[in-house]
Design an enzyme around this catalytic site. Structure first.
Site, PDB file in Angstrom:
ATOM      1  N   SER A 149       0.868  -1.175   0.000  1.00 55.74           N
ATOM      2  CA  SER A 149       0.000   0.000   0.000  1.00 55.74           C
ATOM      3  C   SER A 149       0.903   1.222   0.000  1.00 55.74           C
ATOM      4  O   SER A 149       2.060   1.137   0.445  1.00 55.74           O
ATOM      5  CB  SER A 149      -0.851   0.005   1.271  1.00 55.74           C
ATOM      6  OG  SER A 149      -1.476   1.262   1.445  1.00 55.74           O
ATOM      7  N   TYR A 162      -1.395  -0.505  10.332  1.00 59.78           N
ATOM      8  CA  TYR A 162      -1.460  -0.816   8.892  1.00 59.78           C
ATOM      9  C   TYR A 162      -0.159  -0.379   8.214  1.00 59.78           C
ATOM     10  O   TYR A 162       0.407  -1.117   7.402  1.00 59.78           O
ATOM     11  CB  TYR A 162      -2.673  -0.093   8.304  1.00 59.78           C
ATOM     12  CG  TYR A 162      -3.015  -0.433   6.874  1.00 59.78           C
ATOM     13  CD1 TYR A 162      -3.498  -1.694   6.523  1.00 59.78           C
ATOM     14  CD2 TYR A 162      -2.905   0.529   5.867  1.00 59.78           C
ATOM     15  CE1 TYR A 162      -3.842  -1.983   5.206  1.00 59.78           C
ATOM     16  CE2 TYR A 162      -3.246   0.239   4.553  1.00 59.78           C
ATOM     17  CZ  TYR A 162      -3.712  -1.013   4.224  1.00 59.78           C
ATOM     18  OH  TYR A 162      -4.057  -1.300   2.913  1.00 59.78           O
TER      19      TYR A 162
HETATM   20  N1  NAD Z   1      -8.551  -0.321  -1.671  1.00 60.18           N
HETATM   21  C1  NAD Z   1      -7.589   0.466  -1.264  1.00 60.18           C
HETATM   22  O1  NAD Z   1      -7.744   1.694  -1.215  1.00 60.18           O
HETATM   23  C2  NAD Z   1      -6.256  -0.136  -0.900  1.00 60.18           C
HETATM   24  C3  NAD Z   1      -5.179   0.742  -0.729  1.00 60.18           C
HETATM   25  C4  NAD Z   1      -3.952   0.207  -0.401  1.00 60.18           C
HETATM   26  C5  NAD Z   1      -3.790  -1.165  -0.260  1.00 60.18           C
HETATM   27  N2  NAD Z   1      -4.844  -1.997  -0.415  1.00 60.18           N
HETATM   28  C6  NAD Z   1      -4.617  -3.432  -0.249  1.00 60.18           C
HETATM   29  O2  NAD Z   1      -5.179  -4.160  -1.329  1.00 60.18           O
HETATM   30  C7  NAD Z   1      -5.382  -5.522  -0.915  1.00 60.18           C
HETATM   31  C8  NAD Z   1      -6.733  -5.991  -1.398  1.00 60.18           C
HETATM   32  O3  NAD Z   1      -7.727  -5.270  -0.714  1.00 60.18           O
HETATM   33  P1  NAD Z   1      -8.998  -4.651  -1.441  1.00 60.18           P
HETATM   34  O4  NAD Z   1      -8.824  -3.183  -1.414  1.00 60.18           O
HETATM   35  O5  NAD Z   1      -9.262  -5.353  -2.705  1.00 60.18           O
HETATM   36  O6  NAD Z   1     -10.106  -4.965  -0.308  1.00 60.18           O
HETATM   37  P2  NAD Z   1     -11.336  -5.984  -0.272  1.00 60.18           P
HETATM   38  O7  NAD Z   1     -11.789  -6.003   1.140  1.00 60.18           O
HETATM   39  O8  NAD Z   1     -12.310  -5.614  -1.344  1.00 60.18           O
HETATM   40  O9  NAD Z   1     -10.683  -7.394  -0.645  1.00 60.18           O
HETATM   41  C9  NAD Z   1      -9.853  -8.090   0.257  1.00 60.18           C
HETATM   42  C10 NAD Z   1     -10.236  -9.567   0.246  1.00 60.18           C
HETATM   43  O10 NAD Z   1      -9.371 -10.239   1.188  1.00 60.18           O
HETATM   44  C11 NAD Z   1     -10.155 -11.184   1.896  1.00 60.18           C
HETATM   45  N3  NAD Z   1      -9.533 -11.513   3.185  1.00 60.18           N
HETATM   46  C12 NAD Z   1      -9.555 -10.784   4.323  1.00 60.18           C
HETATM   47  N4  NAD Z   1      -8.933 -11.447   5.319  1.00 60.18           N
HETATM   48  C13 NAD Z   1      -8.502 -12.617   4.785  1.00 60.18           C
HETATM   49  C14 NAD Z   1      -7.803 -13.722   5.323  1.00 60.18           C
HETATM   50  N5  NAD Z   1      -7.429 -13.749   6.610  1.00 60.18           N
HETATM   51  N6  NAD Z   1      -7.521 -14.766   4.496  1.00 60.18           N
HETATM   52  C15 NAD Z   1      -7.924 -14.756   3.205  1.00 60.18           C
HETATM   53  N7  NAD Z   1      -8.603 -13.725   2.651  1.00 60.18           N
HETATM   54  C16 NAD Z   1      -8.884 -12.679   3.429  1.00 60.18           C
HETATM   55  C17 NAD Z   1     -11.504 -10.500   2.062  1.00 60.18           C
HETATM   56  O11 NAD Z   1     -12.536 -11.418   2.362  1.00 60.18           O
HETATM   57  C18 NAD Z   1     -11.676  -9.809   0.709  1.00 60.18           C
HETATM   58  O12 NAD Z   1     -12.360 -10.620  -0.199  1.00 60.18           O
HETATM   59  C19 NAD Z   1      -5.188  -5.526   0.590  1.00 60.18           C
HETATM   60  O13 NAD Z   1      -3.914  -6.065   0.898  1.00 60.18           O
HETATM   61  C20 NAD Z   1      -5.249  -4.058   0.965  1.00 60.18           C
HETATM   62  O14 NAD Z   1      -4.531  -3.769   2.145  1.00 60.18           O
HETATM   63  C21 NAD Z   1      -6.082  -1.505  -0.727  1.00 60.18           C
END
Ligand code: NAD
Length: 301
Positions: A149, A162
């Site tokens: 991130s 985080y």
């Molecule tokens: N969306 C943003 O703004 C953003 C910004 C920076 C980083 N990220 C990172 O992107 C990645 C994906 O997140 P996203 O934004 O698509 O969110 P999201 O919540 O839409 O998707 C994340 C998925 O991970 C699954 N998950 C959660 N805990 C889990 C576990 N213990 N084991 C297996 N699966 C698990 C959830 O059920 C979900 O389907 C994450 O690592 C998040 O930190 C997102």
């Protein structure tokens, strides 16, 4: 560097939503075999049904990526069904906020477990399998992409847990890149660094069994949650666009993948402070009214 994805295997964690789901959609469209991994069963079922309807061979597994034993069982199942994967997306992640001294041990275990140890398990279990495939077949190409991130590069306040988890993923993945290039030219690595992109991330506690209720959150945590809900939901770049960047980076053998390259000025300022031995800058320099309001709220008795 993979050019032709057809018939190759992708392992995607967090495949039920957000970036993981969008990458699964691209993988299916490109004829890949898909290993869909998520801890949320209903989201996983929907993703698997969609990928199968699109014609993909699918192995869907409910796995908590933080669990060493569940990840070991997953790796064995992948090897048995498809052999060594070609693309591994260590992407599942969760967020939590608050002033850095406020987080409980359970908060730390949850966020570091999913965001850091999930990536560690993906790397330690799938890389040896991929290296073995590469040694046996000179035409084998593999790629590992880990999701960190911008929080791993910018130490924004009120979300230290985080930031720390994601900074560790940055470090681990840069090292993975260097380590891989010591031993092979057949397996690449990328680091995904999203900024604010509308996904399910702001409701990550939906998958936390012992999630504290709002009444147990501190003032700073409630404010932080409202601020990140607003920032994420008003993001203009879509998860689908980010997923395309993830695939483009595999083909181009590009390491850093940014959803918002325009935000890199903030990274540059931080690095300049470090190398000029200057104290960290005010994170609200560009929007001083937000910083003033936050300080006022937090200092109010
Ligand atoms: N969306 C943003 O703004 C953003 C910004 C920076 C980083 N990220 C990172 O992107 C990645 C994906 O997140 P996203 O934004 O698509 O969110 P999201 O919540 O839409 O998707 C994340 C998925 O991970 C699954 N998950 C959660 N805990 C889990 C576990 N213990 N084991 C297996 N699966 C698990 C959830 O059920 C979900 O389907 C994450 O690592 C998040 O930190 C997102």
């Amino acid at each position: 560097m993979i050019q032709d994805f057809s018939g190759k295997t992708a392992v995607l964690t967090g495949a039920g939503s957000g970036f993981g789901l969008e990458c699964a959609r691209i993988g299916a469209a490109r004829g890949m075999n898909l290993v869909l991994v998520d801890v949320q069963q209903d989201a996983l079922d929907r993703a698997a049904a969609e990928a199968e309807a699109a014609g993909a061979q699918v192995l869907a597994r409910k796995v908590d990526v933080a669990s060493a034993t569940e990840m070991e069982a997953l790796a064995a199942a992948v090897e048995e069904r498809f052999g060594a994967p070609h693309f591994v997306f260590n992407n599942a992640g969760v967020g939590a906020g608050g002033l850095v001294w406020e987080n409980s041990v359970a908060d730390w275990e949850w966020v570091l477990g999913v965001d850091l140890m999930g990536v560690v398990h993906g790397v330690r279990l799938f890389t040896p399998m991929m290296l073995e495939a590469a040694a046996k077949d000179p035409s084998y190409r593999g790629h590992i992409t880990n999701t960190a991130s911008m929080a791993g590069l910018l130490t924004a306040p009120n979300m230290g847990i985080y930031n720390a988890a994601k900074a560790a993923v940055v470090s681990l993945t840069e090292t993975l890149y260097q380590d891989l290039s010591l031993v092979t030219d057949q397996i690449g690595a990328s680091l995904l660094l999203p900024y604010f992109v509308p996904t399910g991330i702001t409701s990550s506690e939906r998958n936390r069994p012992d999630a504290p209720g709002n009444e147990q959150l501190t003032k700073a945590q409630l404010i932080g949650q409202a601020m990140s809900n607003k920032a994420v939901s008003s993001g203009k770049v879509t998860a689908a666009e980010v997923a395309h960047k993830v695939f483009d980076a595999i083909s181009a053998n590009q390491f850093y993948v940014f959803s918002h390259p325009k935000a890199l000025g903030n990274v540059q300022s931080r690095m300049e402070n470090i190398v000029s031995i200057t104290n960290p800058a005010d994170p609200f320099l560009a929007r001083p009214e937000i910083g003033a309001k936050l300080r006022e709220q937090l200092r109010a008795p």
